[in-house]
Design an enzyme around this catalytic site. Structure first.
Site, PDB file in Angstrom:
ATOM      1  N   HIS A   1       0.683  -1.358  -0.067  1.00 58.06           N
ATOM      2  CA  HIS A   1       0.239  -0.171   0.081  1.00 58.06           C
ATOM      3  C   HIS A   1       1.024   1.662   0.081  1.00 58.06           C
ATOM      4  O   HIS A   1       0.055   2.177  -0.489  1.00 58.06           O
ATOM      5  CB  HIS A   1      -1.130  -0.188   0.952  1.00 58.06           C
ATOM      6  CG  HIS A   1      -2.166  -1.193   1.271  1.00 58.06           C
ATOM      7  ND1 HIS A   1      -2.596  -0.666   0.455  1.00 58.06           N
ATOM      8  CD2 HIS A   1      -1.900  -2.393   1.300  1.00 58.06           C
ATOM      9  CE1 HIS A   1      -4.117  -1.684   0.521  1.00 58.06           C
ATOM     10  NE2 HIS A   1      -3.070  -3.168   1.716  1.00 58.06           N
TER      11      HIS A   1
ATOM     12  N   ASP B   1       4.157   8.722  -1.725  1.00 61.53           N
ATOM     13  CA  ASP B   1       2.864   8.152  -1.309  1.00 61.53           C
ATOM     14  C   ASP B   1       2.266   7.023  -1.748  1.00 61.53           C
ATOM     15  O   ASP B   1       2.367   7.264  -3.335  1.00 61.53           O
ATOM     16  CB  ASP B   1       1.790   9.060  -1.214  1.00 61.53           C
ATOM     17  CG  ASP B   1       0.966   8.757   0.052  1.00 61.53           C
ATOM     18  OD1 ASP B   1       1.098   7.519   1.003  1.00 61.53           O
ATOM     19  OD2 ASP B   1       0.596   9.984   0.426  1.00 61.53           O
TER      20      ASP B   1
END
Length: 458
Positions: free
Chosen positions: A156, A364
């Site tokens: 993730h 991110d």
């Protein structure tokens, strides 16, 4: 395909409490469809740890199974290797990484212990889907226990360039263990390419095309599967009573002014000090925004016991005081800095009344705030997303105003472009992104991974 067995650091909730993130919602839907098990850490530290009794909670088709950790395991595995070693390395922050070999030993031990406790629960037709950086080596442990089920993994957070990962002691050994998975899913094409490059250059894997690599006699898919959200459901959140209450309060507070919204955990990867500096630069370079445009930053604490996070919180408090002291007026506060969390329905309302969504992480994996902000907008008068080029979301949201978060001048110019953007252009950009979000939702994401892991396993 039989049952789905999901493994993640934390488990649940199985019901939407209004605070569950997109991952939890997607996994619950996939588990409910096939039936299965959600396995992970209970969040508790006990003397027995993973040797203790399994904690079970069952609904009609899904069973949650959790185990404790000992204090030593928690310190080495979670607080140590996962958060002091892997997290900074995978976010390109080698300067913050702690390469204590005891952390790595504890990490491998907990992966092996979790695999040992999971093994008796696995049935022959199950598909096992492991999540995130906490369990990079679990597949190798399961294979050593003669588990032959399809094994998928999804990361993730970012996967760094090979020259960054190479600084991690025993990185090659970690990647060899990852190759025991049948499928490795990443948030972006950049991340998937970084993994394949490392596997080929550092451990001698072979590129066999179509996002596949072979190591020894085992073939692994290593591709991008950008995670989505249920955009239509989140759009409905923006019209819920909770959302409307927050919208009404903000309308009164803003008094006709425009608002920029940022929502991030306090974390050095999110670029919050850089964001505050960019906002200050906006007020310097474009003084017409003074008194007319405020920044609301919602930033719940994260890993508050680590020194790096304590320092960021202190810096943000100081910067808020500095900018407000310099620019505030009797009836206008430039920055509102809230260190608390809000339910997702409330956030949907806050997004909806905000003219600009400011999502500027330094690194991110994806950043679902960017997608939720777009989903919450009014079709007839949508806001504009200003998005870091280093967020995984940037690959699939080209219509956002893409900026370099390291440049205060570029972010300030991006905000100015967003605030002055004509309505027709705002609508066109929003429409393209919203349609794509509805198509590439969380269910499509999980279906694509399940389809591909079954194909390669065969």
């Amino acid at each position: 395909m039989g049952r789905l067995v999901v493994v993640s650091n934390r488990v649940g909730p199985l019901k939407d409490t209004g605070r569950a993130g997109g991952l939890a919602v997607a996994l619950v839907d996939a588990l409910t469809k096939t039936g299965g098990i959600w396995f992970g850490w209970s969040g508790n530290v006990s003397e027995e740890g993973s040797f203790g009794q399994l904690q079970r909670q069952k609904t009609k088709s899904v069973q949650m199974v959790q185990i404790d950790m000992t204090k030593a395991d928690y310190d080495a595995f979670y607080a140590g290797y996962a958060n002091r070693t892997l997290w900074p390395v995978l976010h390109y922050r080698l300067d913050l990484a702690d390469f204590d070999r005891r952390f790595e030993q504890g990490y491998r031990y907990v992966n092996e212990r979790f695999a040992t406790r999971l093994r008796p629960l696995v049935e022959p037709d199950d598909v096992i889907w492991v999540h995130d950086y906490h369990f990079l080596t679990m597949a190798a442990s399961l294979r050593s226990m003669d588990v032959r089920n399809p094994l998928a993994f999804f990361l993730h957070i970012p996967f760094p360039a090979p020259e960054i990962l190479a600084a991690l002691p025993n990185a090659a050994s970690i990647v060899r263990a990852m190759m025991a998975y049948d499928l490795l899913g990443f948030q972006s094409e950049r991340d998937a390419d970084n993994f394949r490059r490392f596997a080929i250059e550092e451990i001698g894997a072979t590129d066999i095309g179509d996002g596949k690599v072979r190591f020894g006699n085992h073939e692994t898919i290593a591709r991008a599967y950008p995670i989505g959200i249920d955009a239509e459901a989140f759009a409905k959140f923006a019209m819920s009573p909770d959302a409307r209450r927050h919208m009404t309060r903000l309308d009164k507070l803003m008094g006709g002014r425009q608002q920029i919204i940022g929502v991030d955990r306090i974390d050095y990867s999110k670029g919050l000090p850089e964001r505050f500096r960019a906002y200050e630069r906006l007020l310097e370079d474009y003084p017409e925004n003074r008194g007319r445009l405020s920044l609301m930053q919602i930033a719940p604490p994260s890993r508050a016991e680590l020194n790096a996070y304590i320092e960021i919180r202190r810096e943000l408090d100081e910067m808020t005081g500095h900018v407000n002291g310099r620019f505030a007026d009797l009836d206008w506060t430039p920055i509102r800095f809230l260190t608390k969390s809000f339910p997702r329905r409330a956030l949907a309302g806050i997004y909806r009344v905000s003219r600009i969504g400011l999502v500027t992480p330094l690194r991110d994996g994806m950043n679902l705030v960017a997608k939720e902000y777009i989903a919450a907008q009014r079709a007839e008068d949508p806001g504009v997303l200003v998005l870091s080029r280093f967020a995984g979301a940037a690959e699939g949201m080209k219509e956002a105003v893409i900026v370099n978060p390291h440049s205060a001048e570029e972010v300030a110019a991006g905000i100015q472009s967003a605030i002055t953007m004509p309505l027709d252009e705002r609508r066109d950009r929003w429409q393209s992104m919203f349609e794509r979000l509805c198509r590439d939702d969380a269910i499509a994401w999980s279906n694509a991974i399940m389809k591909d892991v079954m194909a390669v396993h065969r």
